[in-house]
Design a protein around this motif. Sequence first.
Motif, PDB file in Angstrom:
ATOM      1  N   ALA A   1       0.820  -1.046  -0.081  1.00 15.35           N
ATOM      2  CA  ALA A   1       0.006   0.063  -0.129  1.00 15.35           C
ATOM      3  C   ALA A   1       0.786   1.086  -0.025  1.00 15.35           C
ATOM      4  CB  ALA A   1      -0.857   0.128   1.238  1.00 15.35           C
ATOM      5  N   GLU A   2       0.603   2.019  -0.970  1.00 15.16           N
ATOM      6  CA  GLU A   2       1.314   3.505  -1.150  1.00 15.16           C
ATOM      7  C   GLU A   2       0.590   4.626  -0.745  1.00 15.16           C
ATOM      8  OE1 GLU A   2       4.089   3.772  -4.467  1.00 15.16           O
ATOM      9  OE2 GLU A   2       4.487   1.483  -4.679  1.00 15.16           O
ATOM     10  N   SER A   3       1.298   5.626  -0.391  1.00 17.97           N
ATOM     11  CA  SER A   3       0.456   6.785  -0.176  1.00 17.97           C
ATOM     12  C   SER A   3       1.234   8.197  -0.436  1.00 17.97           C
ATOM     13  CB  SER A   3      -0.300   6.793   1.108  1.00 17.97           C
ATOM     14  OG  SER A   3       0.657   6.901   2.194  1.00 17.97           O
ATOM     15  N   ALA A   4       0.498   9.285  -0.647  1.00 21.36           N
ATOM     16  CA  ALA A   4       1.160  10.597  -0.744  1.00 21.36           C
ATOM     17  C   ALA A   4       0.203  11.607  -0.116  1.00 21.36           C
ATOM     18  CB  ALA A   4       1.541  10.779  -2.149  1.00 21.36           C
ATOM     19  N   ASP A   5       0.685  12.734   0.599  1.00 18.06           N
ATOM     20  CA  ASP A   5       0.116  14.153   0.508  1.00 18.06           C
ATOM     21  C   ASP A   5       0.113  14.784  -0.696  1.00 18.06           C
ATOM     22  OD1 ASP A   5      -0.301  13.732   3.261  1.00 18.06           O
ATOM     23  OD2 ASP A   5       1.383  14.645   3.961  1.00 18.06           O
ATOM     24  N   VAL A   6      -0.973  15.275  -0.965  1.00 17.88           N
ATOM     25  CA  VAL A   6      -1.170  15.930  -2.253  1.00 17.88           C
ATOM     26  C   VAL A   6      -1.696  17.287  -1.830  1.00 17.88           C
ATOM     27  CG1 VAL A   6      -2.370  16.086  -4.324  1.00 17.88           C
ATOM     28  CG2 VAL A   6      -1.792  13.770  -3.414  1.00 17.88           C
ATOM     29  N   THR A   7      -1.083  18.551  -2.271  1.00 13.06           N
ATOM     30  CA  THR A   7      -1.584  19.808  -2.040  1.00 13.06           C
ATOM     31  C   THR A   7      -1.800  20.446  -3.077  1.00 13.06           C
ATOM     32  OG1 THR A   7      -0.036  19.567  -0.012  1.00 13.06           O
ATOM     33  CG2 THR A   7      -0.619  21.849  -0.596  1.00 13.06           C
ATOM     34  N   PRO A   8      -2.924  21.084  -2.979  1.00 14.05           N
ATOM     35  CA  PRO A   8      -3.579  22.032  -4.186  1.00 14.05           C
ATOM     36  C   PRO A   8      -2.496  23.096  -4.536  1.00 14.05           C
ATOM     37  CG  PRO A   8      -5.124  22.427  -2.595  1.00 14.05           C
ATOM     38  CD  PRO A   8      -4.157  21.194  -1.959  1.00 14.05           C
ATOM     39  N   HIS A   9      -2.123  22.988  -5.613  1.00 19.04           N
ATOM     40  CA  HIS A   9      -1.236  24.225  -6.377  1.00 19.04           C
ATOM     41  C   HIS A   9      -1.495  24.173  -7.862  1.00 19.04           C
ATOM     42  CE1 HIS A   9       1.121  24.896  -2.662  1.00 19.04           C
ATOM     43  NE2 HIS A   9       1.703  23.747  -2.549  1.00 19.04           N
ATOM     44  N   THR A  10      -1.075  24.793  -8.658  1.00 21.48           N
ATOM     45  CA  THR A  10      -0.907  24.856 -10.095  1.00 21.48           C
ATOM     46  C   THR A  10       0.406  24.563 -10.508  1.00 21.48           C
ATOM     47  OG1 THR A  10      -2.953  26.190 -10.175  1.00 21.48           O
ATOM     48  CG2 THR A  10      -1.802  25.709 -12.154  1.00 21.48           C
ATOM     49  N   PRO A  11       0.940  23.396 -10.885  1.00 17.79           N
ATOM     50  CA  PRO A  11       0.348  22.065 -10.550  1.00 17.79           C
ATOM     51  C   PRO A  11       0.468  21.745  -9.063  1.00 17.79           C
ATOM     52  CG  PRO A  11       2.563  21.763 -11.261  1.00 17.79           C
ATOM     53  CD  PRO A  11       2.292  23.268 -11.180  1.00 17.79           C
TER      54      PRO A  11
ATOM     55  N   SER B   1      -5.809   4.224 -12.889  1.00 13.35           N
ATOM     56  CA  SER B   1      -4.805   3.163 -12.173  1.00 13.35           C
ATOM     57  C   SER B   1      -3.849   2.562 -13.287  1.00 13.35           C
ATOM     58  CB  SER B   1      -5.553   2.187 -11.385  1.00 13.35           C
ATOM     59  OG  SER B   1      -6.595   2.692 -10.673  1.00 13.35           O
ATOM     60  N   ALA B   2      -4.213   2.191 -14.369  1.00 16.40           N
ATOM     61  CA  ALA B   2      -3.512   1.662 -15.486  1.00 16.40           C
ATOM     62  C   ALA B   2      -2.233   2.608 -16.035  1.00 16.40           C
ATOM     63  CB  ALA B   2      -4.387   1.365 -16.720  1.00 16.40           C
ATOM     64  N   SER B   3      -2.562   3.827 -15.984  1.00 16.22           N
ATOM     65  CA  SER B   3      -1.338   4.791 -16.163  1.00 16.22           C
ATOM     66  C   SER B   3      -0.686   5.490 -15.077  1.00 16.22           C
ATOM     67  CB  SER B   3      -1.951   5.892 -17.343  1.00 16.22           C
ATOM     68  OG  SER B   3      -2.616   6.727 -16.562  1.00 16.22           O
ATOM     69  N   GLY B   4      -1.261   5.022 -13.802  1.00 14.95           N
ATOM     70  CA  GLY B   4      -0.688   5.931 -12.590  1.00 14.95           C
ATOM     71  C   GLY B   4      -0.995   7.441 -12.854  1.00 14.95           C
ATOM     72  N   VAL B   5      -1.720   7.942 -13.478  1.00 13.01           N
ATOM     73  CA  VAL B   5      -1.755   9.404 -13.667  1.00 13.01           C
ATOM     74  C   VAL B   5      -3.095   9.698 -12.848  1.00 13.01           C
ATOM     75  CG1 VAL B   5      -2.409  11.409 -15.144  1.00 13.01           C
ATOM     76  CG2 VAL B   5      -0.811   9.686 -15.932  1.00 13.01           C
ATOM     77  N   GLY B   6      -2.887  10.781 -11.922  1.00 11.90           N
ATOM     78  CA  GLY B   6      -3.992  11.379 -11.075  1.00 11.90           C
ATOM     79  C   GLY B   6      -3.832  12.995 -11.332  1.00 11.90           C
ATOM     80  N   VAL B   7      -5.200  13.363 -11.250  1.00 12.09           N
ATOM     81  CA  VAL B   7      -5.387  14.878 -11.359  1.00 12.09           C
ATOM     82  C   VAL B   7      -6.353  15.249 -10.275  1.00 12.09           C
ATOM     83  CG1 VAL B   7      -6.504  16.487 -12.813  1.00 12.09           C
ATOM     84  CG2 VAL B   7      -5.343  14.505 -14.129  1.00 12.09           C
ATOM     85  N   GLN B   8      -5.825  16.346  -9.787  1.00  9.44           N
ATOM     86  CA  GLN B   8      -6.288  17.130  -8.710  1.00  9.44           C
ATOM     87  C   GLN B   8      -7.416  18.426  -8.838  1.00  9.44           C
ATOM     88  OE1 GLN B   8      -4.379  19.180  -5.425  1.00  9.44           O
ATOM     89  NE2 GLN B   8      -5.126  17.814  -3.902  1.00  9.44           N
TER      90      GLN B   8
END
Length: 322
Positions: free
Chosen positions: A74-84, A274-281
């Motif tokens: 199980a992996e995880s990350a903190d994601v903070t809103p900026h641009t990007p 999940s296939a590409s691993g790309v996430g958008v906030q």
Amino acid sequence: MKLQRLALAMAGVGMLAATAMSAPASAGGSADPKPSWSAKAQAMLKQQSMKKSSAAAAAGCIQWVGWPTAAATAESADVTPHTPPSAVPYEPINFVSTRANATWYLAQNASGSQIYFYGLLLQGTNLYRHTTYVPESSAPVATFKKVGQGWGSFKSITTSNYSITAPRHAYLYGLNTNGSVYRYAIVGSGFKAMGSFAGFKGFRAMAVVSETATYDTLLMTTTAGALYTIRIPVTATAKPVVKLVRSTGFQAYDSLAVQACGTRGGSLVVGVNSASGVGVQYAFGHMTGTTTAMTNYGTVPVSFKGVNSVAFTTHYDQLNGE
């Protein structure tokens, strides 16, 4: 502070013996150590205690997003809103191979001596509950218990947890390949089916965006790219209220991670392929259908190559996005 959350299981299915416990994860060997799960969990509990004592205290707008992988981590990350957006990853931990996962809730025992996450997952045709202990000075340790069977036709699950005022509720929602969303609720020491809602054949990703005393709201994407809110009243016989939020742009996402932001019904959402691993906030204002304000912050600089992505939160963090 005693934090408890009721485990969810299918109606009529008894609790079965616990399955194997995973071993602690080993160090990743990086010259630049990644943040500690323990320190993060302690900070979340401290923040939650402050928020409970002050109704005016607002949540920090940072998402902790996790993604169990096919490699039994199980992996995880903190994601903070900026641009990007910015992202701070945590060390992977040992887990199990899964095919669908629901929110991880942070809790602690009555004495405060033991901190842990728990949530639900699907493995094959079975429903499991995990309890993942977070020791202060070693890697998290996950344990698993089978709590249901017959889940082979469900492709996505999500949970709600309204725990602030009575009447409280905790529901499990499952999106079935037959195009229906099923709901399960606790009754005494077991659970019962709360009905199903047809009309979701073309839907793909699903997460809770609101939980109140009278209704839950699901945020769902379609394979054609639309984004909808599905308000489901607590009353068992009531029908869902379906609202279009956006008609295009969301077809890539097979999972959504939602975090409340502020006190006015705002939400941070990470949509993941999940296939590409790309996430958008994204940031959304209070959900009002097509008039909902939305900001696209862009691609998160981390690979979400997991089975699906889920929110990490605490027992008393309530979603209020709609």
